[in-house]
Structure formats: C-alpha cells, structure tokens
Design an enzyme around this catalytic site. Sequence first.
Site, PDB file in Angstrom:
ATOM      1  N   ALA A  60       0.942  -1.195  -0.133  1.00 16.61           N
ATOM      2  CA  ALA A  60      -0.066   0.028   0.081  1.00 16.61           C
ATOM      3  C   ALA A  60       1.004   1.299   0.014  1.00 16.61           C
ATOM      4  O   ALA A  60       0.574   2.226  -0.562  1.00 16.61           O
ATOM      5  CB  ALA A  60      -1.066  -0.045   1.356  1.00 16.61           C
ATOM      6  N   GLU A  61       1.993   1.269   0.819  1.00 16.92           N
ATOM      7  CA  GLU A  61       2.968   2.475   0.892  1.00 16.92           C
ATOM      8  C   GLU A  61       3.500   2.440  -0.628  1.00 16.92           C
ATOM      9  O   GLU A  61       3.597   3.665  -0.952  1.00 16.92           O
ATOM     10  CB  GLU A  61       3.880   2.281   1.973  1.00 16.92           C
ATOM     11  N   ALA A  62       3.831   1.421  -1.282  1.00 13.43           N
ATOM     12  CA  ALA A  62       4.436   1.625  -2.375  1.00 13.43           C
ATOM     13  C   ALA A  62       3.521   2.300  -3.474  1.00 13.43           C
ATOM     14  O   ALA A  62       3.899   3.175  -4.420  1.00 13.43           O
ATOM     15  CB  ALA A  62       4.803   0.215  -3.019  1.00 13.43           C
TER      16      ALA A  62
END
Length: 149
Positions: A60-62
Amino acid sequence: MTEPDAPTHQPWSITLGELDRAMGVQVREQSAEKVVLTMPVEGNRQSFGSLHGGASIAVAEAAGSWAANIYASTMGRSAVGIEVSASHHRAFADGTLIVTATPIRLGRTLTTHSVDVVHEETGKLVASVRITNAVLGRPIPDSACGQDD
C-alpha cells in the site's frame, strides 16, 4: 484534486524495487490519479499462515508513494513518504490482492492518498491505508527511472 499548476514534465513510470519483486507485485495501472497493483498472498504470509500485515502495508505504501511521485514528476519534482497509517480488516490465506491508491489531496508540498487493499477473489476489503508524502524540490533520481536489473 490537483492545484492549478499545469504539468510541464513527462510523468515518471513505476520501476519495481527489490522488495516489490520479492513480494510478487505487478503494476496494472499507473497515473497521478490512480495506481493499481496486484500482489499474491502466497509468499507474503506470516507464521500462522495468513497474509502478513506488514506486507499489506508495504504494498500500500508503494502504491501511494508511486502515485505521489508520478504527480510530482510532472512538475520536475519527487516525493517521499512522511506518514502512513493502516487498519487491517480481515485476513486471507490465499488469493491475490488488488491495491488501489487514489488521491485525497495533491498539493505543491504535500500529497495524501487513500489506498484500499482488496481480496480479488471475494471483493472484500483487507486493509485501509492512508499515506502522506512530502513533495521535494528535486527530481526523481536517475537510479529510479527505469533502470530495472
């Protein structure tokens, strides 16, 4: 969603890093308005056999960071994550995740994205993530511009 400055630079294109490749991440769609990724649950499980929460947050952060960098690149700039928060809603032991990042706000100095992690086979929400990125005054490094090994 975006502030009034018109894009003047070519948008950056996502380049998978070591962790992304190790987790089996695939890019389905990429733009400043939406990034869609997939990731298998298999290979990303914790010791109890279900999806590792850290894997959900990492993918998700990516997605959110890549969306921010695509946006920032149109201004000749780059972005770096400064805050991420996540809520895990349910666990799965198999299948594929669909990870979709969409902007909440795209500004000159900060971006905030909402990221939904959904189990592809059931359509059920696995995690809700929010990421804020700082938009920097420097471009994306050449090492992140399509130099896959």
